[in-house]
Enzyme design. Structure first.
Site, PDB file in Angstrom:
ATOM      1  N   HIS A  17      -0.892   3.039   6.641  1.00  0.00           N
ATOM      2  CA  HIS A  17      -0.564   3.144   8.066  1.00  0.00           C
ATOM      3  C   HIS A  17       0.545   2.157   8.445  1.00  0.00           C
ATOM      4  CE1 HIS A  17      -3.662   5.963   8.998  1.00  0.00           C
ATOM      5  NE2 HIS A  17      -4.671   5.141   8.776  1.00  0.00           N
TER       6      HIS A  17
ATOM      7  N   HIS B 253      -5.781   1.596   2.456  1.00  0.00           N
ATOM      8  CA  HIS B 253      -5.763   2.579   3.540  1.00  0.00           C
ATOM      9  C   HIS B 253      -4.881   2.086   4.705  1.00  0.00           C
ATOM     10  CE1 HIS B 253      -7.552   5.850   6.019  1.00  0.00           C
ATOM     11  NE2 HIS B 253      -7.322   4.997   7.006  1.00  0.00           N
ATOM     12  N   GLU B 254      -5.143   0.884   5.165  1.00  0.00           N
ATOM     13  CA  GLU B 254      -4.401   0.361   6.318  1.00  0.00           C
ATOM     14  C   GLU B 254      -2.957   0.030   5.948  1.00  0.00           C
ATOM     15  OE1 GLU B 254      -5.634   0.766   9.093  1.00  0.00           O
ATOM     16  OE2 GLU B 254      -7.728   1.070   8.516  1.00  0.00           O
TER      17      GLU B 254
END
Length: 420
Positions: free
Chosen positions: A22, A18-19
């Site tokens: 980003h 997920h990160e």
């Protein structure tokens, strides 16, 4: 211990992916990503690479990518400050010593009159006790603040989140949930390679012992072609009729693996979950292996899982499901334990489901979540100008506090289910 290790690996993978989404899109947009963190709280491990500090923190309750401009800059140079300056080979300032200047004997100490590290990248001031001669220094765009012997890279405006276009900011926020959906597709693809892909036809792989199916005489390779005179072509049609008829006699026409046809009468057992009664025979679906089928399986399963979670989320919002249906870290750990005990394939399936769930939850337009921040970017696109950052920050802070409160309530419910 096996469950603990599996939980840590699963949690780490979901948060990392997920990160990582980003982070990658922040860097692609030219943003300065200050920190990539797994967990919250005190640092356990850290290293720096390509302008970003990578950290593992003590509390395994999430993660974050800290982009320049997300929060107010830590250090602000004001008139009257005494600072030390060090220079690179081009004569530009590459280190701004905020305190402990005596530890940097080669630093040139000045009193600041004016500093602009966002746009002009310059510092104006005077040598100590020489206020009649103003000096001006150009600052390198990758210069560092040095405070308490800790270095922090400056962030010119063009490296900050707010300087980028609406599209780039929206993509950077959406990238995290997007990566969770991609991870789910990959996991389902791997599952398809390992165990095969379930056939679309209503073909039975196994009738589990002690179940109505086993007692009725179902065998490996049986294909259900009719139920009570109605033609059946898919596994979904077969299971729906069984689930809708608990305790009711069903007459099934079965095509055996040898091509012969037989009539079998069976009564689905009654099962209950969350107050809903449904029928169950005790059969497993046949699987087959093909590359194209496996590739399709990854996308179809992710889509079906997304639809199921969205349906349950809608029921939660409308009150059809209570808050007690939610699970926090304790509940997730408990289900992870069950999945690990069942086998590796079940663990993979559970990981994929959690990845889809994480992606969807983060897209919900609530403050402090990716969806909430995307909402503000969308409002800016419609208005043509951004919302006051201070007001947006207050909304996200309140949202985060409410989310923490919800987490406490959900965790308490998990503990009650386990021990009461």
């Amino acid at each position: 211990m096996t469950t603990v290790i599996a939980f840590i690996l699963m949690f780490g993978l979901l948060v990392f992916i997920h990160e990582f989404g980003h982070l990658i899109f922040a860097k692609r947009a030219g943003m300065l990503a200050r920190e990539f963190a797994i967990g919250f709280g005190p640092k356990i491990f850290a290293f720096t690479k390509n302008e970003t500090v990578y950290t593992i923190r003590l509390l395994p309750i999430g993660g974050y990518v800290r982009v320049a401009g997300d929060d107010p800059e830590i250090i602000e140079l004001k008139p009257g400050h005494h600072i030390g300056l060090e220079f690179n080979d081009e004569g530009k300032v590459n280190k701004i010593i905020v305190n402990n200047k005596s530890k940097h004997p080669n630093a040139r100490v000045i009193e600041v009159e004016h500093a602009d590290l966002d746009h002009q990248l310059l510092i104006e001031g005077y040598e100590i006790d020489e206020e009649d001669h103003k000096l001006q220094f150009k600052v390198d765009e990758k210069a560092f603040f040095v405070m308490d012997e800790q270095e922090t890279q400056i962030a010119p405006y063009d490296r900050q989140f707010a300087s980028k276009s609406v599209g780039k900011r929206a993509m950077q926020l959406f990238a995290g949930p997007m990566m969770n959906f991609i991870l789910a597709i990959v996991i389902f693809f791997i599952l398809g390679l390992i165990q095969g892909v379930p056939t679309e036809q209503a073909i039975i792989d196994e009738a589990q012992s002690g179940t109505p199916a086993a007692e009725a005489g179902f065998q490996h390779g049986d294909e259900i072609v009719q139920i009570d005179g109605k033609s059946i072509s898919t596994w979904e049609e077969f299971t729906k009729i069984v689930q809708d008829n608990p305790g009711q006699e069903l007459n099934m026409t079965v095509k055996r693996a040898n091509g012969e046809t037989e009539e079998i009468t069976v009564i689905p057992a009654k099962q209950e979950s969350q107050g809903i009664t449904f029928g169950q025979l005790g059969v497993t679906q046949m699987f087959e292996k093909s590359f194209t089928g496996t590739l399709k399986y990854g996308f179809v399963q992710t889509y079906d899982m997304t639809k199921l979670i969205l349906t349950n989320l809608g029921m939660l919002i409308t009150g059809q499901l209570s808050i007690e249906a939610l699970s926090g870290p304790v509940g997730i750990y408990d289900v992870t334990d069950q999945a690990v005990q069942t086998g590796f394939n079940s663990f993979l399936m559970w990981t994929a489901m959690l990845s889809v769930n994480l992606g969807i939850v983060n897209l919900v337009p609530l403050p402090a979540l990716d969806g909430g921040r995307l909402l503000f970017v969308g409002i800016e696109a419609v208005r043509g100008k951004p919302i006051d950052p201070q007001k947006e920050g207050i909304v996200h802070f309140i949202g985060l506090a409410l989310l923490m409160l919800l987490m406490i309530v959900v965790t308490w419910n998990d503990i009650q289910r386990l021990f009461l």
